[in-house]
Motif scaffolding. Structure first.
Motif, PDB file in Angstrom:
ATOM      1  N   GLU A 169     -23.573  40.456 -43.383  1.00  0.00           N
ATOM      2  CA  GLU A 169     -23.821  41.701 -42.647  1.00  0.00           C
ATOM      3  C   GLU A 169     -24.260  42.835 -43.568  1.00  0.00           C
ATOM      4  N   THR A 170     -24.191  42.579 -44.887  1.00  0.00           N
ATOM      5  CA  THR A 170     -24.601  43.589 -45.870  1.00  0.00           C
ATOM      6  C   THR A 170     -26.087  43.433 -46.169  1.00  0.00           C
ATOM      7  N   PRO A 171     -26.878  44.474 -46.013  1.00  0.00           N
ATOM      8  CA  PRO A 171     -28.331  44.352 -46.252  1.00  0.00           C
ATOM      9  C   PRO A 171     -28.645  44.084 -47.726  1.00  0.00           C
ATOM     10  N   ILE A 172     -29.600  43.203 -47.942  1.00  0.00           N
ATOM     11  CA  ILE A 172     -30.034  42.906 -49.311  1.00  0.00           C
ATOM     12  C   ILE A 172     -30.833  44.081 -49.880  1.00  0.00           C
ATOM     13  N   PHE A 173     -31.554  44.755 -48.971  1.00  0.00           N
ATOM     14  CA  PHE A 173     -32.366  45.897 -49.405  1.00  0.00           C
ATOM     15  C   PHE A 173     -31.807  47.181 -48.813  1.00  0.00           C
ATOM     16  N   PHE A 183     -25.253  42.363 -54.164  1.00  0.00           N
ATOM     17  CA  PHE A 183     -25.171  41.434 -55.291  1.00  0.00           C
ATOM     18  C   PHE A 183     -23.808  41.486 -55.979  1.00  0.00           C
ATOM     19  N   LEU A 184     -23.176  42.653 -55.979  1.00  0.00           N
ATOM     20  CA  LEU A 184     -21.819  42.750 -56.522  1.00  0.00           C
ATOM     21  C   LEU A 184     -20.844  41.931 -55.674  1.00  0.00           C
ATOM     22  N   ALA A 185     -20.977  42.078 -54.343  1.00  0.00           N
ATOM     23  CA  ALA A 185     -20.096  41.339 -53.432  1.00  0.00           C
ATOM     24  C   ALA A 185     -20.347  39.839 -53.532  1.00  0.00           C
ATOM     25  N   ALA A 186     -21.611  39.442 -53.583  1.00  0.00           N
ATOM     26  CA  ALA A 186     -21.952  38.018 -53.681  1.00  0.00           C
ATOM     27  C   ALA A 186     -21.411  37.427 -54.977  1.00  0.00           C
ATOM     28  N   GLY A 187     -21.543  38.185 -56.066  1.00  0.00           N
ATOM     29  CA  GLY A 187     -21.034  37.709 -57.353  1.00  0.00           C
ATOM     30  C   GLY A 187     -19.529  37.510 -57.336  1.00  0.00           C
ATOM     31  N   LYS A 188     -18.819  38.421 -56.671  1.00  0.00           N
ATOM     32  CA  LYS A 188     -17.356  38.313 -56.590  1.00  0.00           C
ATOM     33  C   LYS A 188     -16.945  37.108 -55.756  1.00  0.00           C
ATOM     34  N   ILE A 189     -17.558  36.952 -54.591  1.00  0.00           N
ATOM     35  CA  ILE A 189     -17.188  35.848 -53.690  1.00  0.00           C
ATOM     36  C   ILE A 189     -17.479  34.498 -54.334  1.00  0.00           C
ATOM     37  N   PHE A 190     -18.706  34.321 -54.773  1.00  0.00           N
ATOM     38  CA  PHE A 190     -19.093  33.008 -55.282  1.00  0.00           C
ATOM     39  C   PHE A 190     -18.617  32.792 -56.716  1.00  0.00           C
ATOM     40  N   GLY A 191     -18.309  33.896 -57.403  1.00  0.00           N
ATOM     41  CA  GLY A 191     -17.652  33.760 -58.707  1.00  0.00           C
ATOM     42  C   GLY A 191     -16.254  33.209 -58.537  1.00  0.00           C
ATOM     43  N   ASP A 192     -15.532  33.697 -57.520  1.00  0.00           N
ATOM     44  CA  ASP A 192     -14.200  33.169 -57.210  1.00  0.00           C
ATOM     45  C   ASP A 192     -14.275  31.705 -56.825  1.00  0.00           C
ATOM     46  N   LEU A 193     -15.278  31.361 -56.008  1.00  0.00           N
ATOM     47  CA  LEU A 193     -15.455  29.962 -55.601  1.00  0.00           C
ATOM     48  C   LEU A 193     -15.668  29.066 -56.813  1.00  0.00           C
ATOM     49  N   ALA A 194     -16.553  29.481 -57.709  1.00  0.00           N
ATOM     50  CA  ALA A 194     -16.848  28.677 -58.903  1.00  0.00           C
ATOM     51  C   ALA A 194     -15.616  28.551 -59.805  1.00  0.00           C
TER      52      ALA A 194
END
Length: 218
Positions: A169-173, A183-194
């Motif tokens: 729901e967060t716009p990329i642009f 990108f900060l949120a994506a990094g946190k989520i998928f960083g936790d997953l990894a």
């Protein structure tokens, strides 16, 4: 025809972990952006085991209160082992959800006959998985396990799916430029997953009872 009481709670917990661990460790970030086999398999198995818990307790209650108490106690022990020993929070929640269905929970004659130790375990389980606190207790244990780098974690898919839904729901642009918050949120989520996926179960731990595994997979 197999009976769930044919296996110890530990064997049952291991079999349930064997059901979902391969799918979890093969998850990739794009699995959360569209329907994929790994994610759908984990969701389906959560639902199947939750229903299995409900049905086995109900079937036992048709025989008598004592058999139903025995089956309910078994599932409480399985959930306890999943959460505190195998750190499989996904399937631990599945069992609690099965015991919390209204048509099972209302059978008070079962729950009031639990031993003191099983009653205490169930109270702890219900508190950890409380919808009122949005599973905060279970999520806290999950975060602690990640920080301690325990060997093997299967996290709550509810937690990951919810976070990725918010991300979608967060716009990329933003203002015709890349949105740094996305990108900060994506990094946190998928960083936790990894980070969690790196915490593999030690070799030999998930040696499933083939009969139990076959039973639950079918």
């Amino acid at each position: 025809h197999s009976n769930i009481l044919d296996w110890t709670p530990e064997s049952t917990a291991v079999a349930l972990t064997c059901m979902v661990a391969p799918s979890f460790f093969n998850l990739r970030p794009d699995d959360f952006m569209k329907s994929t086999k790994n994610l759908s398999d984990m969701t389906l198995r959560f639902q199947v085991i939750s229903q299995c818990v409900s049905v086995t307790i109900l079937k036992a209650s048709l025989v008598g209160i004592a058999p139903a108490v025995t089956v309910a106690s078994h599932w409480i022990d399985v959930a306890n082992y999943l959460i505190f020993n195998l750190h499989n929070f996904h399937m631990g929640l599945s069992i609690q959800a099965g015991m919390s269905k209204h048509y099972v929970e209302r059978l008070q004659l079962i729950w009031t006959q639990l031993s003191n130790s099983h009653l205490k375990k169930k109270q702890i389980l219900d508190e950890l998985c409380s919808a009122e606190t949005r599973l905060s207790g279970l999520l806290k244990l999950q975060e602690e396990a990640k920080v301690k780098k325990v060997e093997g974690i299967v996290p709550l898919m509810y937690w990951l799916v919810q976070k990725t839904e918010l991300l979608n729901e967060t716009p990329i642009f933003h203002n015709q430029a890349l949105n740094p918050q996305f990108f900060l949120a994506a990094g946190k989520i998928f960083g936790d997953l990894a980070a969690i996926q790196k915490l593999r179960y030690p070799s030999g731990l998930l040696v499933d009872d083939s009969e139990a595994f076959f039973c639950f997979m079918n």
